[in-house]
Design a protein around this motif. Sequence first.
Motif, PDB file in Angstrom:
ATOM      1  N   UNK A  26      40.160  24.228  12.820  1.00 40.29           N
ATOM      2  CA  UNK A  26      39.327  24.678  11.718  1.00 40.29           C
ATOM      3  C   UNK A  26      37.887  24.250  11.939  1.00 40.29           C
ATOM      4  N   UNK A  27      36.892  25.068  11.580  1.00 43.79           N
ATOM      5  CA  UNK A  27      35.499  24.640  11.651  1.00 43.79           C
ATOM      6  C   UNK A  27      35.220  23.573  10.608  1.00 43.79           C
ATOM      7  N   UNK A  28      34.186  22.754  10.848  1.00 46.95           N
ATOM      8  CA  UNK A  28      33.894  21.637   9.953  1.00 46.95           C
ATOM      9  C   UNK A  28      33.548  22.101   8.540  1.00 46.95           C
ATOM     10  N   UNK A  29      32.865  23.249   8.424  1.00 48.24           N
ATOM     11  CA  UNK A  29      32.474  23.740   7.092  1.00 48.24           C
ATOM     12  C   UNK A  29      33.711  24.101   6.266  1.00 48.24           C
ATOM     13  N   UNK A  30      34.672  24.816   6.886  1.00 51.80           N
ATOM     14  CA  UNK A  30      35.902  25.177   6.182  1.00 51.80           C
ATOM     15  C   UNK A  30      36.715  23.938   5.835  1.00 51.80           C
TER      16      UNK A  30
END
Length: 688
Positions: A26-30
């Motif tokens: 998962x990307x850090x923002x999500x």
Amino acid sequence: MGLKRLTQLGVPVGIVMIVVMLVVPLPAVLLDLLIAANITGGLLVLLTAMFVVRPLDFASFPAVLLVMTLFRLALNVSATRLVLVDGYAGKVIETFGHFVVGGSLIVGLIIFAILLVIQFMVITKGAERVAEVGARFTLDAMPGKQMAIDADLNSGLIDEDEARRRRAEVHAEADFYGAMDGASKFVKGDAIAAIIITVVNLLGGFAIGMTQMGLSPADAISTYSLLSVGDGLVSQIPALLMSVATGLIVTRSAGEGDMGSDIIRQMTARKLPLQVAGFAAMTICLIPGLPKIPFLLTGGVLLLISTRAESEKPTKSAAEAAVAEVTSRTDDSPEGLAAEIQVDPLGLELSADLIDLVDTTSGGDLLERVKALRRKVAAEIGVVVPPVRTRDNLELPARTYAIKLFDVEVARGEAPHGCVLAIGDMLGSLPGEPTREPVFGLEAKWIPSELRSQAELSGATVVDRAAVITTHLAEVVSTHAGRLLGREDVKMLTEVVKRSHPNVVEELTPAMLSLGEVQRVLQTLLDEGVSIRDLVRIFESLSLRAQATKDLDSLVEAARGALGPAIVAPHVTDGTVHVISFEPQFEQRMLESLRPSDQGSMIVLDPLTAQAAVGSVAQLMVDAENRGIRPVLVCAPQLRTAVRRLVHTAVDRLPVLAYTELTGTAQVRSAGVVSTDAAHNQLMEATA
């Protein structure tokens, strides 16, 4: 329709996405967004657990706990992947790490370790133990609760729909606590997983930082300890919320409102405890060296709250209030005196110490149960029971009640104050007064009310005093229903039938049978335990038979013939009716001995033969009951009435049916045969 469909698919799709999170990076923002949703969801579950009135109001909690735990573990896996690969897992984890670690790594790790200990050793362990004990006690208490519901149903306090709802609630409660027992293991496993994941992040991050990132040992420890502690903290906060919610749910007892309202109301309800606590807090100020202001403030707040609490006011004696309600006012007028000298068909008298049972201010509901009993009897046997006149009788011994029929006492029992009746075989370990259940004569014991739960756990059926009295009253009414059916009652029932079936009534009375003759037929049916609810078919059969004869026995047999399946139905168990019959030769002999009399047809046998036959019937019935069978006695239709007169005095609880009434029964099994030789042998053994 779209919203309903979305609601149905929301949770399944969410679980599938959680499983995907375990595999897909998962990307850090999500990740930041999902962590925020996790914390908010944990807070929502905690508040929901606090505001429910009963644990069953949040029956989906075990499933919610599993889903939230799985979601939190998926976030841990995603965060660990980002920490070890990129050395960065989003702003949320970084901010939480800086907030806890601050300027000292050692202090941050100690605080994190304390949070783990609080969750794992205190809250999780306690909630797990409470859930386990609650599940065991709930399952053990199920038979007792089911029998208590049956007792309320039999006493007429509740109807079939309410009994069905209560049984469903008992099963739902057992399922809930059983699920909570298993779900608490998820919380425990989650806490252990959090410790392992944090240790893996620390050690793995330190190794990766030095070997792959080229960081110095100090920088590696600083960077990855900050991220590991931040990751552990953002997962432990919602985990802690879920653990607290679990503890609140499993320790929640039924109350009148939500948990917060119950706690505040109960802790501030009495003035004296608040005053003592307030003065005690102020007294602590006298200890040298302690700060004065904190204790003065807390003591002053408690004293201020105590001024708004109500003092316990002496109330009027429950017995005095009930006596005033139950006892009629004196009326010296002719009308009043005439009303006093009238004989009540049905009466219930209570000793002075049982008046609390009819005092509504102290929770007495006996009068309401008696009203419900009248409705229940009317629905079962078709008789409108006259109002039960309830009054106190100072001449009765303490804790005694008496049931009167036309001002003549027909039954008496006891209902000690502060006790409940435990019925069962395993009552030796319970303190109390041994006795017999007044209706069926079962072994029982009056035990203190506070031991009710213990008795239910031991498998006993526990019945309160009001239920004992109403059950006893119901048995008396059923036994003497024929006597309670008056001429006015028959007229009222006839008028009811006439509204829907006028031709049936007009053809029967007064053209063929008088109201008194119809009353005698209905009374005889009731004396034999036959319900008269189906008056239409009874009247139709009487009209046909009355064209040929007005003999009471013939009219009764005609009515029974029309009600055959309904008469047999109460005696059918698992599609089978167990019968005691007569040997054909003996039955033929009784047919030849049948003689008419003023009281109806009688079987004229020599005394020894008659005594031997009755004794054999009684013994066969006892043998069948010992095998758990409730038999009926069957014979030829011409003999049925005479046989009942012959055996009724010795075995009054044995129904006597004709062969023709068994038509349509699924299966007939023999429970014994009465023969002349066997009867004489039994008589000889008894006299010997």
